[in-house]
Design a protein around this motif. Structure first.
Motif, mmCIF file in Angstrom:
data_model
loop_
_atom_site.group_PDB
_atom_site.id
_atom_site.type_symbol
_atom_site.label_atom_id
_atom_site.label_comp_id
_atom_site.label_asym_id
_atom_site.label_seq_id
_atom_site.Cartn_x
_atom_site.Cartn_y
_atom_site.Cartn_z
ATOM 1 N N ARG A 34 42.413 9.982 3.356
ATOM 2 C CA ARG A 34 42.531 10.833 4.413
ATOM 3 C C ARG A 34 43.373 11.995 4.168
ATOM 4 O O ARG A 34 42.792 13.345 4.464
ATOM 5 N N ASP A 35 44.374 11.994 3.546
ATOM 6 C CA ASP A 35 45.606 13.169 3.056
ATOM 7 C C ASP A 35 45.202 13.843 1.946
ATOM 8 O O ASP A 35 45.969 14.862 1.377
ATOM 9 N N CYS A 36 44.459 13.473 1.134
ATOM 10 C CA CYS A 36 43.831 14.046 -0.249
ATOM 11 C C CYS A 36 42.525 14.398 -0.159
ATOM 12 O O CYS A 36 41.893 13.802 -1.151
ATOM 13 N N PRO A 37 42.290 15.535 0.182
ATOM 14 C CA PRO A 37 40.990 16.076 0.358
ATOM 15 C C PRO A 37 40.310 16.438 -1.084
ATOM 16 O O PRO A 37 39.252 16.562 -1.318
ATOM 17 N N ASP A 38 41.208 16.922 -2.059
ATOM 18 C CA ASP A 38 40.792 17.358 -3.169
ATOM 19 C C ASP A 38 40.723 16.086 -4.258
ATOM 20 O O ASP A 38 40.285 16.466 -5.476
ATOM 21 N N LEU A 39 40.430 14.738 -3.896
ATOM 22 C CA LEU A 39 40.191 13.831 -4.882
ATOM 23 C C LEU A 39 38.681 13.970 -5.232
ATOM 24 O O LEU A 39 37.847 14.444 -4.363
ATOM 25 N N THR A 40 38.448 13.440 -6.549
ATOM 26 C CA THR A 40 37.050 13.649 -6.902
ATOM 27 C C THR A 40 36.199 12.385 -6.213
ATOM 28 O O THR A 40 36.510 11.393 -5.851
ATOM 29 N N PRO A 41 34.779 12.608 -6.475
ATOM 30 C CA PRO A 41 34.018 11.427 -5.843
ATOM 31 C C PRO A 41 34.320 10.216 -6.694
ATOM 32 O O PRO A 41 34.063 9.208 -5.920
ATOM 33 N N ALA A 42 34.672 10.339 -7.906
ATOM 34 C CA ALA A 42 35.042 9.065 -8.581
ATOM 35 C C ALA A 42 36.327 8.481 -8.060
ATOM 36 O O ALA A 42 36.244 7.081 -7.826
ATOM 37 N N GLU A 43 37.216 9.327 -7.800
ATOM 38 C CA GLU A 43 38.601 8.825 -7.083
ATOM 39 C C GLU A 43 38.400 8.113 -5.992
ATOM 40 O O GLU A 43 38.904 7.011 -5.601
ATOM 41 N N ARG A 44 37.540 8.979 -5.279
ATOM 42 C CA ARG A 44 37.331 8.440 -3.904
ATOM 43 C C ARG A 44 36.682 6.884 -3.819
ATOM 44 O O ARG A 44 37.005 5.885 -3.215
ATOM 45 N N ARG A 45 35.600 6.751 -4.695
ATOM 46 C CA ARG A 45 34.868 5.555 -5.139
ATOM 47 C C ARG A 45 36.087 4.369 -5.560
ATOM 48 O O ARG A 45 35.895 3.386 -4.923
ATOM 49 N N ARG A 46 36.849 4.832 -6.382
ATOM 50 C CA ARG A 46 37.789 3.824 -6.896
ATOM 51 C C ARG A 46 38.781 3.338 -5.856
ATOM 52 O O ARG A 46 39.233 2.140 -5.662
ATOM 53 N N PHE A 47 39.368 4.122 -5.021
ATOM 54 C CA PHE A 47 40.068 3.826 -3.847
ATOM 55 C C PHE A 47 39.406 3.132 -2.628
ATOM 56 O O PHE A 47 39.796 1.860 -2.238
ATOM 57 N N ALA A 48 38.069 3.351 -2.624
ATOM 58 C CA ALA A 48 37.267 2.721 -1.818
ATOM 59 C C ALA A 48 36.882 1.411 -2.321
ATOM 60 O O ALA A 48 37.109 0.218 -1.494
ATOM 61 N N ASP A 49 36.672 1.041 -3.739
ATOM 62 C CA ASP A 49 36.381 -0.411 -4.149
ATOM 63 C C ASP A 49 37.687 -1.061 -4.175
ATOM 64 O O ASP A 49 37.530 -2.292 -3.734
ATOM 65 N N ILE A 50 38.896 -0.352 -4.316
ATOM 66 C CA ILE A 50 39.987 -1.170 -4.118
ATOM 67 C C ILE A 50 40.330 -1.824 -2.708
ATOM 68 O O ILE A 50 40.588 -2.942 -2.493
#
Length: 84
Positions: A34-50
């Motif tokens: 929510r707070d880090c809109p500058d995350l890359t798609p790969a970083e977002r996917r990694r957080f979602a997978d966790i």
């Protein structure tokens, strides 16, 4: 002297492992997303997978709780007087 858990404290440890820890992790991951809109798609996917992995941990805890509540936890009860 080593710090050992008494048998009566084991359910509290299980509760922590099965519910509190994954919920805390999921909350933190969602806050980052929510707070880090500058995350890359790969970083977002990694957080979602966790987070999804932690959801699976919650499901496991719920399954254990349901089995224990219904008596289907794999632990046999005490023998009856007639030996059955």
């Amino acid at each position: 002297m080593p710090d050992r858990l008494s048998p009566s404290s084991q359910p509290a440890v299980d509760l922590e492992d099965d519910f509190v820890s994954p919920l805390t992790a999921i909350q933190g991951l969602l806050e980052v997303l929510r707070d880090c809109p500058d995350l890359t798609p790969a970083e977002r996917r990694r957080f979602a997978d966790i987070a999804l992995s932690d959801c699976a941990r919650l499901e496991h805890g719920i399954d254990r709780l349901q089995r224990a509540a219904t008596g289907n936890d794999g632990v046999t009860g005490p023998e009856t007087v007639d030996g059955s």
